[in-house]
Write a protein that holds these residues in place. Structure first.
Motif, mmCIF file in Angstrom:
data_model
loop_
_atom_site.group_PDB
_atom_site.id
_atom_site.type_symbol
_atom_site.label_atom_id
_atom_site.label_comp_id
_atom_site.label_asym_id
_atom_site.label_seq_id
_atom_site.Cartn_x
_atom_site.Cartn_y
_atom_site.Cartn_z
ATOM 1 N N ILE A 10 -9.592 -6.459 -8.886
ATOM 2 C CA ILE A 10 -9.641 -7.914 -9.097
ATOM 3 C C ILE A 10 -10.278 -8.539 -7.861
ATOM 4 O O ILE A 10 -9.704 -8.506 -6.782
ATOM 5 C CB ILE A 10 -8.223 -8.482 -9.308
ATOM 6 C CG1 ILE A 10 -7.546 -7.799 -10.503
ATOM 7 C CG2 ILE A 10 -8.282 -9.997 -9.510
ATOM 8 C CD1 ILE A 10 -6.086 -8.169 -10.659
ATOM 9 N N VAL A 11 -11.474 -9.064 -8.015
ATOM 10 C CA VAL A 11 -12.184 -9.646 -6.881
ATOM 11 C C VAL A 11 -11.641 -11.034 -6.574
ATOM 12 O O VAL A 11 -11.217 -11.326 -5.452
ATOM 13 C CB VAL A 11 -13.697 -9.695 -7.147
ATOM 14 C CG1 VAL A 11 -14.430 -10.341 -5.969
ATOM 15 C CG2 VAL A 11 -14.239 -8.294 -7.403
ATOM 16 N N SER A 30 -6.566 -11.411 -5.278
ATOM 17 C CA SER A 30 -7.441 -10.241 -5.329
ATOM 18 C C SER A 30 -6.594 -9.003 -5.086
ATOM 19 O O SER A 30 -5.607 -9.048 -4.343
ATOM 20 C CB SER A 30 -8.565 -10.335 -4.297
ATOM 21 O OG SER A 30 -8.040 -10.393 -2.984
ATOM 22 N N ALA A 31 -6.959 -7.880 -5.730
ATOM 23 C CA ALA A 31 -6.171 -6.651 -5.598
ATOM 24 C C ALA A 31 -6.906 -5.486 -6.242
ATOM 25 O O ALA A 31 -7.840 -5.669 -7.038
ATOM 26 C CB ALA A 31 -4.799 -6.827 -6.258
ATOM 27 N N LYS A 32 -6.464 -4.281 -5.884
ATOM 28 C CA LYS A 32 -6.939 -3.057 -6.515
ATOM 29 C C LYS A 32 -5.757 -2.386 -7.202
ATOM 30 O O LYS A 32 -4.707 -2.205 -6.590
ATOM 31 C CB LYS A 32 -7.546 -2.108 -5.480
ATOM 32 C CG LYS A 32 -8.780 -2.655 -4.776
ATOM 33 C CD LYS A 32 -9.270 -1.691 -3.715
ATOM 34 C CE LYS A 32 -10.467 -2.263 -2.969
ATOM 35 N NZ LYS A 32 -10.917 -1.355 -1.867
ATOM 36 N N ILE A 33 -5.937 -2.035 -8.479
ATOM 37 C CA ILE A 33 -4.845 -1.470 -9.267
ATOM 38 C C ILE A 33 -5.267 -0.138 -9.864
ATOM 39 O O ILE A 33 -6.341 -0.029 -10.470
ATOM 40 C CB ILE A 33 -4.422 -2.432 -10.406
ATOM 41 C CG1 ILE A 33 -4.048 -3.804 -9.830
ATOM 42 C CG2 ILE A 33 -3.266 -1.842 -11.201
ATOM 43 C CD1 ILE A 33 -3.830 -4.859 -10.900
ATOM 44 N N ASP A 34 -4.422 0.869 -9.694
ATOM 45 C CA ASP A 34 -4.634 2.182 -10.319
ATOM 46 C C ASP A 34 -3.363 2.564 -11.060
ATOM 47 O O ASP A 34 -2.264 2.490 -10.495
ATOM 48 C CB ASP A 34 -4.958 3.249 -9.276
ATOM 49 C CG ASP A 34 -6.385 3.145 -8.766
ATOM 50 O OD1 ASP A 34 -7.306 3.305 -9.574
ATOM 51 O OD2 ASP A 34 -6.567 2.897 -7.559
ATOM 52 N N GLU A 52 -2.993 -2.111 -4.358
ATOM 53 C CA GLU A 52 -3.348 -2.124 -2.947
ATOM 54 C C GLU A 52 -4.197 -3.338 -2.601
ATOM 55 O O GLU A 52 -4.797 -3.973 -3.474
ATOM 56 C CB GLU A 52 -4.102 -0.842 -2.574
ATOM 57 C CG GLU A 52 -3.294 0.423 -2.780
ATOM 58 C CD GLU A 52 -4.070 1.666 -2.387
ATOM 59 O OE1 GLU A 52 -5.321 1.629 -2.444
ATOM 60 O OE2 GLU A 52 -3.436 2.675 -2.022
ATOM 61 N N ASP A 53 -4.235 -3.638 -1.326
ATOM 62 C CA ASP A 53 -5.084 -4.706 -0.774
ATOM 63 C C ASP A 53 -4.896 -6.023 -1.518
ATOM 64 O O ASP A 53 -5.856 -6.683 -1.927
ATOM 65 C CB ASP A 53 -6.565 -4.295 -0.818
ATOM 66 C CG ASP A 53 -6.828 -3.024 -0.027
ATOM 67 O OD1 ASP A 53 -6.095 -2.783 0.948
ATOM 68 O OD2 ASP A 53 -7.750 -2.276 -0.393
ATOM 69 N N VAL A 54 -3.631 -6.408 -1.691
ATOM 70 C CA VAL A 54 -3.326 -7.653 -2.400
ATOM 71 C C VAL A 54 -3.474 -8.833 -1.430
ATOM 72 O O VAL A 54 -2.892 -8.829 -0.341
ATOM 73 C CB VAL A 54 -1.889 -7.630 -2.960
ATOM 74 C CG1 VAL A 54 -1.575 -8.949 -3.679
ATOM 75 C CG2 VAL A 54 -1.708 -6.445 -3.896
ATOM 76 N N VAL A 55 -4.248 -9.834 -1.841
ATOM 77 C CA VAL A 55 -4.422 -11.053 -1.051
ATOM 78 C C VAL A 55 -4.218 -12.247 -1.969
ATOM 79 O O VAL A 55 -4.905 -12.387 -2.981
ATOM 80 C CB VAL A 55 -5.819 -11.135 -0.404
ATOM 81 C CG1 VAL A 55 -5.951 -12.431 0.399
ATOM 82 C CG2 VAL A 55 -6.071 -9.929 0.491
ATOM 83 N N PHE A 56 -3.245 -13.085 -1.616
ATOM 84 C CA PHE A 56 -2.956 -14.302 -2.376
ATOM 85 C C PHE A 56 -3.192 -15.470 -1.424
ATOM 86 O O PHE A 56 -2.452 -15.638 -0.450
ATOM 87 C CB PHE A 56 -1.515 -14.269 -2.865
ATOM 88 C CG PHE A 56 -1.175 -15.292 -3.902
ATOM 89 C CD1 PHE A 56 -1.956 -15.463 -5.032
ATOM 90 C CD2 PHE A 56 -0.052 -16.099 -3.752
ATOM 91 C CE1 PHE A 56 -1.628 -16.404 -5.984
ATOM 92 C CE2 PHE A 56 0.271 -17.050 -4.702
ATOM 93 C CZ PHE A 56 -0.516 -17.194 -5.821
ATOM 94 N N THR A 57 -4.233 -16.270 -1.671
ATOM 95 C CA THR A 57 -4.641 -17.239 -0.659
ATOM 96 C C THR A 57 -5.249 -18.509 -1.254
ATOM 97 O O THR A 57 -5.737 -18.511 -2.385
ATOM 98 C CB THR A 57 -5.672 -16.596 0.295
ATOM 99 O OG1 THR A 57 -6.073 -17.525 1.294
ATOM 100 C CG2 THR A 57 -6.915 -16.147 -0.485
ATOM 101 N N ASN A 58 -5.205 -19.578 -0.452
ATOM 102 C CA ASN A 58 -5.939 -20.808 -0.776
ATOM 103 C C ASN A 58 -6.894 -21.144 0.370
ATOM 104 O O ASN A 58 -7.300 -22.282 0.548
ATOM 105 C CB ASN A 58 -4.978 -21.973 -1.028
ATOM 106 C CG ASN A 58 -4.230 -22.387 0.231
ATOM 107 O OD1 ASN A 58 -4.278 -21.707 1.257
ATOM 108 N ND2 ASN A 58 -3.526 -23.501 0.151
#
Length: 204
Positions: A10-11, A30-34, A52-58
């Motif tokens: 998820i970009v 944004s995140a990567k899911i497997d 992995e690499d989950v970012v929740f931002t404004n």
């Protein structure tokens, strides 16, 4: 059983504009899911899901998670188990469990002391024909002030919080122990922060 092998990146996902979650307007995810597992439901799933690499931002405030890993053994010829590991919480469930019947099973146990939780005959029949819930659990909420601040919790934890216990339909018993050695009452005025130490709640 269904077999799932999926990899997704998820970009940028705006949950608010898609009407998926409007609690944090203006935030993107944004995140990567497997996902690699067999089974059609969480109860019988056997495999691993990683995020992995989950970012929740404004772009002004953000919350990052390096990794969330969920591994499950739901095969009927073995003891069920579910393990969660992440930056802010770890957990393990082992035994026999059915998440679909967990709430009515809890109500049935509580109804022996509190009749208000009594089930209807149809619910009792459904429970009798379902997998019995008989498991132990242990969760550790890691001391992470960033998470508490991000979701605006009134409290945060200076040390890890441990929640453990067991759920047994055959024994008609639910046990719980919560240990929090340092609870911090959040306050915008940093000079008025309150700390509570040595907290233990135990029930069965």
């Amino acid at each position: 059983l269904p077999v799932v092998n999926v990899g997704v990146e998820i970009v940028t996902l705006n949950l608010d504009s898609l009407n998926l979650w409007n609690k944090y307007p203006g935030y993107t995810l944004s995140a990567k899911i497997d996902a690699n597992f067999t089974g059609g439901a969480l109860d019988d799933a056997d495999g691993v899901v990683s995020v992995e690499d989950v970012v929740f931002t404004n772009n002004e405030k953000n919350f990052n998670i390096n990794s969330i890993l969920v591994s499950s053994n739901g095969r009927k010829d073995q003891m069920q188990s579910l393990t969660l590991s992440s930056d802010f919480i770890d957990g393990h469930i082992e035994g026999a469990y059915s998440f679909a019947t967990l709430v009515p099973a809890a109500k049935q146990i509580l109804s022996t002391a509190f009749p208000v939780f009594s089930l209807e005959e149809e619910q009792i029949t459904r429970l009798e024909n379902s997998r019995i819930n008989d498991f132990s659990y242990n969760f550790i909420l890691k001391s992470n002030s960033n998470f508490s601040e991000f979701v605006n919790l009134p409290i945060s934890f200076g040390q890890d919080v441990v929640l453990s216990g067991a759920f047994s339909q055959p024994n008609q018993n639910i046990s719980l122990e919560l240990r929090a050695d340092e609870i911090i009452q959040n306050n915008k005025d940093k000079s008025k922060i309150k700390k509570i130490t040595g907290s233990l709640i135990s029930t069965s």
